[in-house]
Write an enzyme that holds these catalytic residues in place. Structure first.
Site, short mmCIF file in Angstrom:
data_model
loop_
_atom_site.label_atom_id
_atom_site.label_comp_id
_atom_site.label_asym_id
_atom_site.label_seq_id
_atom_site.Cartn_x
_atom_site.Cartn_y
_atom_site.Cartn_z
N LYS A 93 42.22 33.23 55.15
CA LYS A 93 42.51 32.63 53.86
C LYS A 93 41.45 31.57 54.19
O LYS A 93 41.24 30.85 54.95
CB LYS A 93 43.91 32.04 53.82
CG LYS A 93 44.48 31.76 52.56
CD LYS A 93 44.93 33.11 51.75
CE LYS A 93 45.14 32.57 50.25
NZ LYS A 93 45.91 34.07 49.82
N GLY A 192 59.21 33.94 35.43
CA GLY A 192 57.74 34.05 35.35
C GLY A 192 57.13 35.28 34.73
O GLY A 192 57.30 36.38 35.41
N VAL A 193 56.80 35.05 33.42
CA VAL A 193 56.16 36.36 32.75
C VAL A 193 54.65 36.35 32.69
O VAL A 193 54.27 36.51 31.64
CB VAL A 193 56.86 36.67 31.62
CG1 VAL A 193 58.50 37.21 31.93
CG2 VAL A 193 57.19 35.76 30.66
N ASN A 195 50.88 37.54 34.85
CA ASN A 195 50.36 38.85 34.97
C ASN A 195 51.37 39.77 35.60
O ASN A 195 51.37 40.99 35.22
CB ASN A 195 49.05 38.51 35.97
CG ASN A 195 47.96 37.71 35.28
OD1 ASN A 195 47.65 37.91 34.16
ND2 ASN A 195 47.58 36.83 36.03
P1 NAD Z 1 50.53 33.84 36.82
O1 NAD Z 1 49.97 32.62 36.88
O2 NAD Z 1 49.87 34.91 35.87
O3 NAD Z 1 52.26 33.82 36.08
C1 NAD Z 1 52.95 32.97 36.72
C2 NAD Z 1 54.01 32.73 35.71
O4 NAD Z 1 55.22 31.71 35.97
C3 NAD Z 1 53.46 31.68 34.39
O5 NAD Z 1 53.56 32.36 33.07
C4 NAD Z 1 54.11 30.46 34.48
O6 NAD Z 1 54.12 29.79 33.06
C5 NAD Z 1 55.55 30.67 34.92
N1 NAD Z 1 56.14 29.61 35.61
C6 NAD Z 1 55.48 28.69 36.52
N2 NAD Z 1 56.37 27.84 36.82
C7 NAD Z 1 57.54 28.26 36.34
C8 NAD Z 1 58.99 28.27 36.73
N3 NAD Z 1 59.26 26.87 37.41
N4 NAD Z 1 59.74 28.86 35.91
C9 NAD Z 1 59.68 29.60 35.18
N5 NAD Z 1 58.42 30.30 35.02
C10 NAD Z 1 57.19 29.54 35.72
O7 NAD Z 1 50.56 34.39 38.20
P2 NAD Z 1 50.79 35.85 38.68
O8 NAD Z 1 49.66 36.36 38.98
O9 NAD Z 1 51.79 36.65 37.78
O10 NAD Z 1 51.82 35.90 39.93
C11 NAD Z 1 52.90 35.50 40.23
C12 NAD Z 1 53.32 35.16 41.38
O11 NAD Z 1 53.16 36.15 42.33
C13 NAD Z 1 52.72 34.10 42.23
O12 NAD Z 1 53.46 33.52 43.09
C14 NAD Z 1 51.59 34.67 42.77
O13 NAD Z 1 51.26 33.93 44.21
C15 NAD Z 1 52.33 36.02 43.34
N6 NAD Z 1 51.49 36.96 43.60
C16 NAD Z 1 50.77 37.58 42.70
C17 NAD Z 1 49.93 38.61 43.07
C18 NAD Z 1 49.00 39.18 41.81
O14 NAD Z 1 48.67 40.46 42.27
N7 NAD Z 1 48.87 38.67 40.71
C19 NAD Z 1 49.92 39.26 44.10
C20 NAD Z 1 50.88 38.87 45.18
C21 NAD Z 1 51.59 37.73 44.92
#
Ligand code: NAD
Length: 361
Positions: A93, A192-193, A195
């Site tokens: 990382k 969390g809605v 991506n």
């Molecule tokens: P994102 O930023 O698109 O979505 C996160 C959502 O969570 C946002 O809509 C935000 O408003 C909401 N949020 C933040 N704090 C909150 C809270 N306290 N309560 C409710 N909602 C809240 O992120 P993502 O890409 O959808 O990823 C989501 C999680 O999954 C992250 O923890 C990320 O590290 C993990 N992840 C993502 C991927 C990926 O492919 N994008 C892969 C592995 C892990």
């Protein structure tokens, strides 16, 4: 441009260096470039199974110790995520210290040169604070980058595959718990809605699940509820009467305060580091008779997606690899019961055995 061992940087907390020694990181370097004001750390945790792959995070850390602690923890997590998913990759990382609004093309190119200096032992990708465009600039300086834009031969948005992997983890857990992977009419809360959460909703609608959503971003909640048949939960989300809780926002939502409130049978979501304390809150979940599908297993779809860039996998091959998360989840849940250990410890044990080829928890 300067590179040095992190141990040579003045002012690093001894506790951080102690953690690094305990967790056996292979190499941790501090990279600085005066001309572009770049300050970055690249951590290579382990390369037993292949080159260390892991995204670069750009964050305004308070100090070098905080940044080092983060990169050490994240790189170690990548080693076990790749191992449990059976990918020929090690764990690494990088972090760039600074506000992502102050990023420049030159800074990204300088970072690309540091990645290049590791001769492929570290492969970078996108993480918090970075964009696909940044990957494009890094790619001008090194081939050791994945998550590039599709027009450059990249694999595109990983969250689609991440959501699919989470669905597989949910189904595996459901099969183990209820003897049936069918999620029809199961009450599922997605916190969390963004991506991943959004893509997960689409998949769960096809499953005819009963979907509940929560997000701090009211605008997103409104948009989603206008488009899909979902219910909104605004308050006391942890006490909600649901079958499955899917944390898809931030880490640390499983802790002393929240776990005793949970009424769900299963926790299965995408967020990284859901357990606030890895070796305490895993046991607390078991004590409350809640099945926890380890996050680093079921959110590995994104890693599988970028791995496909290195291996030239087709979309079908990527989907098949992500589908394996279903079987691995069941394997871990069975092992957890057989060995009377938490699911987190069972998953880590399987991953560590693969990395070190021995009994090593
Ligand atoms: P994102 O930023 O698109 O979505 C996160 C959502 O969570 C946002 O809509 C935000 O408003 C909401 N949020 C933040 N704090 C909150 C809270 N306290 N309560 C409710 N909602 C809240 O992120 P993502 O890409 O959808 O990823 C989501 C999680 O999954 C992250 O923890 C990320 O590290 C993990 N992840 C993502 C991927 C990926 O492919 N994008 C892969 C592995 C892990």
């Amino acid at each position: 441009m300067k590179i040095c061992d992190i141990r040579e940087v003045p002012g690093i907390d001894q506790d951080v260096l102690k953690y690094m020694n305990e967790k056996n990181h292979e190499k941790v370097i501090f990279c600085s470039d005066k001309a572009t004001q770049l300050e970055a750390i690249i951590a290579i945790h382990n390369t037993n199974l292949g080159p260390a792959l892991g995204g670069t995070r750009m964050w305004e850390y308070n100090n070098i110790s905080e940044a080092t602690k983060d990169v050490l923890r994240l790189s170690r997590g990548m080693t076990y995520k790749a191992a449990i998913t059976n990918l020929n990759l090690g764990g690494g990382k990088a972090v760039i210290i600074g506000n992502s609004n102050n990023k420049t093309k030159e800074m990204m190119k300088a970072f690309g040169q540091f990645v290049e200096s590791q001769n492929g032992k570290y492969i970078t990708a996108e993480d918090v604070g970075m964009t696909t465009d940044d990957m494009k600039f890094i790619y001008e300086e090194t081939n050791h980058v994945v998550g590039k834009p599709i027009e450059l031969g990249g694999s595109g948005d990983p969250s689609v595959i991440t959501a699919y992997g989470v669905l597989m983890g949910m189904k595996g857990s459901a099969y183990y718990k209820w003897g049936n992977e069918n999620l029809k009419n199961k009450k599922i809360l997605i916190q969390g809605v963004g991506n991943v959460g959004r893509n997960l909703i689409e998949l769960l609608i096809k499953e005819e699940a009963d979907i509940y959503i929560n997000d701090v971003n009211e605008e997103k909640v409104q948009k989603i509820s206008q488009k899909y048949n979902v219910s909104i939960i605004k308050k006391d989300i942890f006490s909600s009467e649901v079958d499955i809780y899917a944390p898809c926002a931030l880490g640390g939502t499983l802790n002393e305060q929240t776990i005793p409130k949970l009424k769900c049978a299963i926790v299965a979501g995408a967020a990284n580091n859901q357990l606030a304390k890895e070796y305490i809150h895993d046991d607390l979940l078991s004590k409350h008779n809640i099945i926890y599908a380890p996050d680093f297993l079921i959110n590995a779809g994104g890693l599988i997606n970028v791995y496909s860039e290195l291996k030239g996998f087709s979309h079908d091959q990527v989907m098949r690899k992500a589908e394996n998360i279903f079987d691995t989840t069941i394997e871990i849940l069975k092992k957890s019961k057989k060995d009377s250990i938490s699911t987190q410890k069972a998953a880590l044990k399987i991953a560590k055995d693969k990395v070190f080829k021995k009994d090593s928890v």
